[in-house]
Design an enzyme around this catalytic site. Structure first.
Site, PDB file in Angstrom:
ATOM      1  N   TYR A   9     -15.340  27.577  -2.119  1.00  0.00           N
ATOM      2  CA  TYR A   9     -15.305  28.644  -3.123  1.00  0.00           C
ATOM      3  C   TYR A   9     -16.177  28.308  -4.323  1.00  0.00           C
ATOM      4  O   TYR A   9     -16.156  27.174  -4.811  1.00  0.00           O
ATOM      5  CB  TYR A   9     -13.875  28.868  -3.616  1.00  0.00           C
ATOM      6  CG  TYR A   9     -12.976  29.530  -2.607  1.00  0.00           C
ATOM      7  CD1 TYR A   9     -13.258  30.803  -2.110  1.00  0.00           C
ATOM      8  CD2 TYR A   9     -11.819  28.886  -2.177  1.00  0.00           C
ATOM      9  CE1 TYR A   9     -12.409  31.404  -1.191  1.00  0.00           C
ATOM     10  CE2 TYR A   9     -10.960  29.486  -1.267  1.00  0.00           C
ATOM     11  CZ  TYR A   9     -11.265  30.748  -0.769  1.00  0.00           C
ATOM     12  OH  TYR A   9     -10.442  31.338   0.125  1.00  0.00           O
ATOM     13  N   LYS A  30      16.366  13.506 -12.174  1.00  0.00           N
ATOM     14  CA  LYS A  30      16.148  14.919 -12.510  1.00  0.00           C
ATOM     15  C   LYS A  30      14.900  15.447 -11.796  1.00  0.00           C
ATOM     16  O   LYS A  30      14.097  14.653 -11.287  1.00  0.00           O
ATOM     17  CB  LYS A  30      16.020  15.073 -14.020  1.00  0.00           C
ATOM     18  CG  LYS A  30      14.855  14.306 -14.598  1.00  0.00           C
ATOM     19  CD  LYS A  30      14.914  14.292 -16.121  1.00  0.00           C
ATOM     20  CE  LYS A  30      13.730  13.517 -16.666  1.00  0.00           C
ATOM     21  NZ  LYS A  30      13.817  13.298 -18.100  1.00  0.00           N
TER      22      LYS A  30
HETATM   23  C1  LIG Z   1      13.571  11.888 -18.175  1.00  0.00           C
HETATM   24  C2  LIG Z   1      14.310  11.058 -19.134  1.00  0.00           C
HETATM   25  C3  LIG Z   1      14.231   9.660 -19.082  1.00  0.00           C
HETATM   26  C4  LIG Z   1      13.307   8.929 -18.136  1.00  0.00           C
HETATM   27  O1  LIG Z   1      12.002   8.921 -18.628  1.00  0.00           O
HETATM   28  P1  LIG Z   1      10.825   8.139 -17.880  1.00  0.00           P
HETATM   29  O2  LIG Z   1       9.685   8.238 -18.799  1.00  0.00           O
HETATM   30  O3  LIG Z   1      10.585   8.863 -16.602  1.00  0.00           O
HETATM   31  O4  LIG Z   1      11.314   6.761 -17.646  1.00  0.00           O
HETATM   32  C5  LIG Z   1      15.017   8.929 -19.951  1.00  0.00           C
HETATM   33  N1  LIG Z   1      15.832   9.552 -20.840  1.00  0.00           N
HETATM   34  C6  LIG Z   1      15.925  10.892 -20.917  1.00  0.00           C
HETATM   35  C7  LIG Z   1      16.830  11.508 -21.912  1.00  0.00           C
HETATM   36  C8  LIG Z   1      15.165  11.692 -20.079  1.00  0.00           C
HETATM   37  O5  LIG Z   1      15.253  13.013 -20.170  1.00  0.00           O
END
Ligand SMILES: *Cc1c(COP(=O)(O)O)cnc(C)c1O
Length: 384
Positions: A260, A34
């Site tokens: 800055y 994702k």
């Molecule tokens: C993003 C996500 C994961 C992965 O989590 P990490 O901490 O990056 O390993 C697992 N399960 C669900 C439902 C997620 O949304």
């Protein structure tokens, strides 16, 4: 040419995936890609994730992209669909969806996909204590029964709220609630109901509770998912290097300020280098005075036969950032670097050293955020 660059290392991703498989040897792996593969780019990471059993995405657009790129295995939509229309699209693109509230359940039960469709497999989300998504105890039992009767294969799932902190009391409660529900559903609804509990932190901290599917995200990309161990202690390799080059060198006189807000004032003559990177590329503006970058300088070699320059022929120097991070550039203190530093010397913002987790803690955030919020400006390179 401006040289802010994001380099992706597929070998590191494949290595990190093998670390996941060592921790959960009998579970299937849903590799989370994702948020554009945590900023790494879906197209850049998929070839290295061929040994995963499926990928997890948050939006239908991401699922569509993965199918366009030729990903044929399972795709899990971790937030499920957002409309009846999208449920139909999920069927068209063979996605397997999380079902976490009543409307999603209704769309599924009124449009049941054909028996050979991957959408016949659904992830039923049980709220065990995170209190974001999911059904409560009674609703989960009812939904599991309805889904099973309609011909769906159910994977019971839930998400940890504190898995990064092994000792947090909510972990044991979430595990207990999940385990009891899975046992109940197996005995009262169908023994083929599967379970999926662990994200990266759960994989590392709760090896006895891996169930049928694990869902690693951040550890695939080489960041540590837990608070008390670093990525290298967990034998994870960073899959991304964020780098740039020196665009100018100068000396700042005693009493003069840099950048800055004139926030940093030289207390002695200071050799500085400008680096063509800034918050416009995704380097955090809010960074404390501990923040360092790594400058690579070609080492002098006595051996004239040696004309092949590999990474080993570089010396690396940790250099502090001076003054504010701007949109397009930062200033670093190169006093410790020998005189053969040149325009064009490479500067690593994060990679092997410094590690993105270190930069994140200096910016008051987590590696996840820095990786995800890189902008579109840096050039993207993929190694073989
Ligand atoms: C993003 C996500 C994961 C992965 O989590 P990490 O901490 O990056 O390993 C697992 N399960 C669900 C439902 C997620 O949304």
């Amino acid at each position: 040419m401006r040289t802010a660059t994001v380099t992706i290392y597929p070998n590191a991703l494949a290595h990190n995936l093998s670390q996941v498989k060592k921790l959960a040897p009998t579970s299937k792996v849903l590799a989370m890609v994702k948020a554009n593969a945590y900023g790494h780019g879906v197209a850049a990471v998929l070839p290295a994730l061929q040994q995963a059993d499926g990928i997890g995405v948050a939006s239908f657009t991401e699922a569509f992209e993965a199918r366009q790129l030729g990903w044929e295995k399972s795709i899990g939509l971790v937030e499920g669909v957002f409309s009846a229309n999208e449920w139909q699209q999920a069927i068209d693109y063979d996605c397997s969806c999380v079902i976490h509230h009543q409307p999603q359940l209704d769309w599924a039960l009124t449009h049941v996909p054909s028996p050979d469709s991957a959408t016949r497999s659904v992830w039923l989300k049980y709220n065990t204590g995170m209190n974001r998504l999911g059904f409560d105890y009674q609703q989960t039992i009812t939904a599991a029964k309805q889904l099973h009767q309609a011909g769906f294969q159910v994977i019971l799932t839930t998400h940890f709220a504190n898995a990064d902190d092994r000792e947090h009391p909510l972990n044991a409660l979430q595990i207990q609630r999940f385990d009891e529900m899975l046992t109940l559903l197996k005995s009262t609804v169908n023994e083929d109901i599967q379970g999926s509990l662990c994200n990266s932190a759960g994989l590392v901290n709760f090896p006895d509770y891996q169930y049928d599917w694990v869902r690693p995200g951040i550890m695939l990309y080489g960041s540590s998912p837990i608070i008390d161990k670093s990525a290298s202690e967990l034998e994870l390799q960073p899959a991304m290097e964020f780098s740039a080059r020196i665009m100018a060198l100068s000396t700042v006189h005693t009493g003069e300020a840099i950048g800055y807000g004139s926030r940093w004032i030289a207390d002695k003559p200071t050799k500085t280098a400008l680096v063509s990177i800034g918050y416009g590329d995704g380097y955090p503006r809010v960074i404390n005075d501990e923040a360092h970058v790594c400058v690579l300088v070609k080492s002098k070699t006595e051996d004239s036969e040696q004309n092949h320059q590999s990474e080993q022929d570089y010396e690396s120097y940790l250099c502090p950032i001076r003054g504010r991070v701007a949109m397009d550039m930062i200033v670093i203190d190169v006093s410790s670097v020998p005189d053969d530093i040149t325009l064009d010397s490479k500067v690593v913002l994060w990679g092997d050293s410094p590690h993105v987790d270190d930069v994140a803690s200096q910016a008051g955030t987590i590696g996840y955020e820095l990786l995800c919020r890189l902008s579109a400006r840096p050039a993207r390179i993929q190694t073989l």
